[in-house]
Structure formats: C-alpha cells, structure tokens
Design an enzyme around this catalytic site. Structure first.
Site, PDB file in Angstrom:
ATOM      1  NE  ARG A 225      -5.528  -3.150   7.309  1.00 59.79           N
ATOM      2  CZ  ARG A 225      -5.064  -1.922   7.745  1.00 59.79           C
ATOM      3  NH1 ARG A 225      -5.983  -1.409   7.078  1.00 59.79           N
ATOM      4  NH2 ARG A 225      -4.205  -1.763   8.419  1.00 59.79           N
TER       5      ARG A 225
ATOM      6  CB  THR B  26       5.544   0.752  19.313  1.00 57.52           C
ATOM      7  OG1 THR B  26       4.916   1.030  20.566  1.00 57.52           O
ATOM      8  CG2 THR B  26       4.890   0.600  17.652  1.00 57.52           C
TER       9      THR B  26
ATOM     10  CG  ASP C  53       4.337   0.276   8.165  1.00 56.67           C
ATOM     11  OD1 ASP C  53       4.721   1.280   8.594  1.00 56.67           O
ATOM     12  OD2 ASP C  53       2.856  -0.511   8.271  1.00 56.67           O
TER      13      ASP C  53
ATOM     14  N   GLY D 232      -2.890   8.449  16.779  1.00 51.39           N
ATOM     15  CA  GLY D 232      -2.408   8.942  18.264  1.00 51.39           C
ATOM     16  C   GLY D 232      -2.539  10.620  17.926  1.00 51.39           C
TER      17      GLY D 232
ATOM     18  CD  GLU E 125      -1.596   5.087  20.333  1.00 51.77           C
ATOM     19  OE1 GLU E 125      -2.172   5.186  19.311  1.00 51.77           O
ATOM     20  OE2 GLU E 125      -0.158   6.032  20.487  1.00 51.77           O
TER      21      GLU E 125
ATOM     22  NE  ARG F 205      15.583 -16.512 -23.873  1.00 58.69           N
ATOM     23  CZ  ARG F 205      15.128 -17.936 -24.057  1.00 58.69           C
ATOM     24  NH1 ARG F 205      15.015 -18.765 -25.032  1.00 58.69           N
ATOM     25  NH2 ARG F 205      15.499 -18.753 -22.907  1.00 58.69           N
TER      26      ARG F 205
ATOM     27  CE  LYS G 206      19.151 -19.012 -22.735  1.00 56.88           C
ATOM     28  NZ  LYS G 206      20.484 -19.371 -22.962  1.00 56.88           N
TER      29      LYS G 206
ATOM     30  CE1 TYR H 246      16.323 -18.659 -29.502  1.00 60.31           C
ATOM     31  CE2 TYR H 246      16.890 -20.487 -30.432  1.00 60.31           C
ATOM     32  CZ  TYR H 246      17.169 -19.579 -29.494  1.00 60.31           C
ATOM     33  OH  TYR H 246      17.923 -20.489 -28.131  1.00 60.31           O
TER      34      TYR H 246
ATOM     35  CG  ASN I 164      21.038 -10.433 -44.667  1.00 62.75           C
ATOM     36  OD1 ASN I 164      19.825 -10.784 -44.667  1.00 62.75           O
ATOM     37  ND2 ASN I 164      20.190  -8.340 -45.456  1.00 62.75           N
TER      38      ASN I 164
END
Length: 459
Positions: free
Chosen positions: A15, A80, A104, A141, A156, A334, A352, A367, A378
C-alpha cells in the site's frame, strides 16, 4: 533479567506504492524500522533480531555496523508465527525472555517492552502480551477472557463472530515469551481463514501447557499506530514532530506557529532559540543560545553559534556560522561554508568551501567558491570567484580589509593581498599586491552623436 527482542519487519508494504522497502521509508530523517531497533536497545535488550522480507539486503546494509543486531529473512509470507520462527537459529541458545514487536510501529515506547518483561517475571507467566482498548477495533484481533479476567484466546477480526467483533480490547501484536517459545512455535497451525500461522495461537498453546498468560494494558493508543500507507506514515510523523516540538519548547525554545516547524531527532537546540514559521532543521544541526532562524529557512548538518542569525529563506548545508554572524535573506551556504564572528552574508549570496573572516561582508549577489576572505574585507555585488577551469578547482585568497568592487571576476588561482582594492567591473587573473589598486577592464570611449545618427538612418 537480560532479554532479547525480535522485530517483525517482513511485510511487503504494497500500500506504500513504492520500490523502497516499507521499513526503510524515512520518518524524520531516520528509516521507519530504525525507531523500532533503537527502542529495542533502549529497553535493555542484549540481542535484537530483525525479520525482513522484501529488500532484505538493502535493509541489512542500512544498519550495517550496529552491535548485537542480526537480520534473518522470511522468504515466504506465511504469517507472524512463521516470521518469528525464522529467528530461532540465532536465539535458540538465548536463556532470557524474548520480546516480539512489530517493525512498522515506530511509536512503541521502551517502557512498554520493559513492562512486558517485568510482567512475565513478576507473574511467573510463560507468556505476556500487550492489550489495548479502542473505540473502533476493526481489523485487530480481539482478546477473549474468562469470568475471572484471564486471557483465554485471541480471535482475528476475519475469523470473529459478530459478538466477538463487538469486543473493544484488541491485540496490537507485542509479546514477551519464556525460553520454551521455540518448542511451542512448532505447535502453531494454519487452520484459519487466511491459511497463515498466527502468533496469537500461542495463547492457547501456553494455556494447554499449564502456563499463565499475563497481560499489560497500554493507555496510549497512539504508541501502536502502524504504518501501512503513506497517509499512516504522515500521521506517525505528525505525532513524532509534536513530541519533538513539545520537548524543545519545554527546554526554552521559542517556536512561532510551532505546527509549521519541521525538525529531526538529531537536531540540538539551546535555550532562547527562536524559530519563525516554516523552518526546517535536519541532520546534525546545532543552534546555540539566542540563535534566530527566519521564516522558511532550511538548515542541514549546520552549526550556528550563540547569537547567530539565519534570515528568512536561507539554505544552509554543512555550514558553520559563528557568534554574531548572519546570513540571508535568500542566501545559500553550501558545504564547508564558514562564517567567523560578525561576518555577514546577504541576499542572493552563495558560498561553497569558503571561509569569511571576522566582520567580512558579502552583501548581495555574489558567488564565493573555494575562497578565503580575510577579516573586514568587503565583497561587492555581482562578484564571482571563477574557481573551476573545467577540470580542476582553484583557490582564491583575499586578505584583510580588501575591497572588491561590484561585478568583478576573480579568476583563480589568485591572491588579493591585505588592504588591496579591486575596481568594479574588473576581471582579475593576476595577484594584487598589498595596498594596490587593480583595474582590469576596457577603457571607456564615448562616441558623440552615435545614437542620433542611428535614429536618422532609420527615417
């Protein structure tokens, strides 16, 4: 007494409509089954065995390196009890209690697992099981008890009569068994509507052996929320997020519209941090005292020291921002971007592998890649470090109190020494000495009357 935990995680998860195994779907940055494994170890388990099915090798690789963690494969989905039996080769010589959980149900608490182990011991039972009462028990169950309240059986949903379906007490599938488990598992049959081997059949088998079946009721109906669909994954994530938000707010963090904040369990926040709406904090992000993060900023594996400011819509990945430094709005830091104390990065600036010294500034539209910028320098608007020649990266070194004029290109490798000045619009491909002025652009020439002549020609 030391115990082991078996996590049943072999479900196909059809699902989910995904190629990724269900138990590996990310939940706040961590695989779904990872919560179940961590809870098992947090409960004090000596050994943890995960029963996997679809994508077994992928699951095993994801958790490679975990001590005392083993994986076994359920090749066929036969129920199970059949899944649990796959763990026998690993645990057949284990002397302590064996807890069984579902892979789960990431909200299950360690206290629940510990409680089942204690119930088994304190009531001298052969088996202990968790129960829960739901207003709508459809699909689960049902627990059948005698007049004295002793558990007789589990039926069940698909096998239950209308009277049995009216029972509100359900079996969420969390158990604890004594050392006779493996012999009793051999007695489980598949004579039921689904033709599967059910773990709850052990209730009858333990009874017939003259051993008590203990129970412990969970009052937290949310802790056994299972994930079988994308919608259920989102619901569990909502619960986990609310827990995290509540935790950090009790620690002194201010969240403006907390329901809009996304953060992961690995994030660390100091008191007086302020998070504006839409903030996303991921991975090993750490925010110091008084840090402010503006609306819709995204931080991953980033450290911001006390008093640092990340303004709105800024994206930081593996970056470091020192005390009193700030970035944004609309900046991008970055990996290996490093701002020293008081450094400033403004709007539409990208860094970066770049280091900005104390009080250095790159106000807007720049950049800086593979660059070292000295203190109080500056960087003007439109400045670019041309760090890549198509084959290799090269470094730009900018000294202290350097001024780089707008729209300049610094063609690496190049060094601008302390106090130097680059005139706007320059293309710099040679080192600039200390306190020198560098100009590298075409000399301006004005041609008088040029545009008037062009207009006259068009008439």
């Amino acid at each position: 007494m030391a115990h082991a935990v078996v996590v049943l995680a072999a479900g196909l998860g059809t699902r989910m409509k995904s190629k990724l195994p269900k138990v590996l779907h990310p939940l706040l940055g961590k695989p779904l089954v990872g919560y179940c494994i961590d809870t098992a170890f947090a409960s004090g388990a000596d050994r943890v065995v995960v029963v996997v099915g679809h994508g077994a090798e992928q699951v095993r690789q994801t958790f490679e390196g975990y001590p005392n963690l083993s994986f076994v494969v359920q090749e066929q989905q036969l129920g199970t009890a059949h899944a649990l039996a796959q763990a026998r080769p690993i645990l057949k010589d284990f002397q302590g209690p064996i807890v069984v959980t579902q892979g789960d149900t990431p909200l299950t608490r360690k206290e629940t697992l510990v409680g089942l182990v204690n119930a088994l011991h304190e009531q001298a039972a052969g088996m202990a099981m968790l129960t829960m009462k739901l207003d709508d028990p459809t699909g689960y169950g049902r627990i059948l008890r005698d007049e004295s309240g002793n558990i007789l059986a589990n039926v069940e949903h698909k096998d239950a009569t209308p009277e049995q379906r009216a029972i509100k007490e359900i079996n969420p599938g969390v158990y604890c068994f004594d050392g006779s488990l493996w012999e009793k598992l051999k007695q489980v049959d598949n004579h039921n509507a689904a033709g599967e081997y059910y773990l709850p059949d052990l209730i009858r088998i333990y009874h017939e052996a003259g051993q008590k079946v203990a129970s412990m009721e969970s009052k937290d109906t949310g802790e056994l929320l299972g994930v079988n669909s994308r919608a259920q994954l989102a619901e569990v994530e909502r619960v986990l997020l609310q827990r995290l938000r509540d935790h950090w707010m009790t620690q002194g963090v201010r969240m403006i519209q907390p329901e809009t904040i996304y953060l992961e369990p690995t994030v660390e926040l100091a008191p007086d941090v302020t998070l504006w709406p839409g903030v996303i904090l991921r991975g090993q992000t750490r925010l110091g005292d008084g840090v402010e993060v503006g609306a819709y900023a995204v931080l991953r594996d980033t450290t911001v020291e006390a008093g640092g400011i990340i303004r709105s819509h800024t994206v930081c990945e593996e970056a470091y921002v020192s005390t009193g430094a700030d970035a944004g709005p609309f900046a991008r830091l970055r990996p290996k971007a490093y701002l020293e104390e008081g450094a400033h990065v403004g709007n539409f600036v990208e860094l970066k592998n770049a280091h900005l010294g104390k009080k250095a500034k790159a106000g807007h539209l720049a950049y800086l890649g593979d660059a070292e910028v000295g203190e109080e320098s500056n960087i003007g608007a439109g400045v670019i470090t041309a760090n890549y020649d198509g084959q290799r990266k090269h470094k730009t070194t900018i000294g202290k109190r350097v001024f780089v004029g707008s729209n300049s290109v610094l063609i690496a490798p190049v060094t601008l020494a302390d106090g130097s000045f680059v005139a706007g619009g320059s293309g710099i491909n040679q080192d600039v000495p200390e306190d020198a002025l560098a100009i590298a652009r075409e000399r301006q020439r004005n041609i008088e009357g040029y545009m008037k002549r062009k207009r006259d020609e068009g008439k």
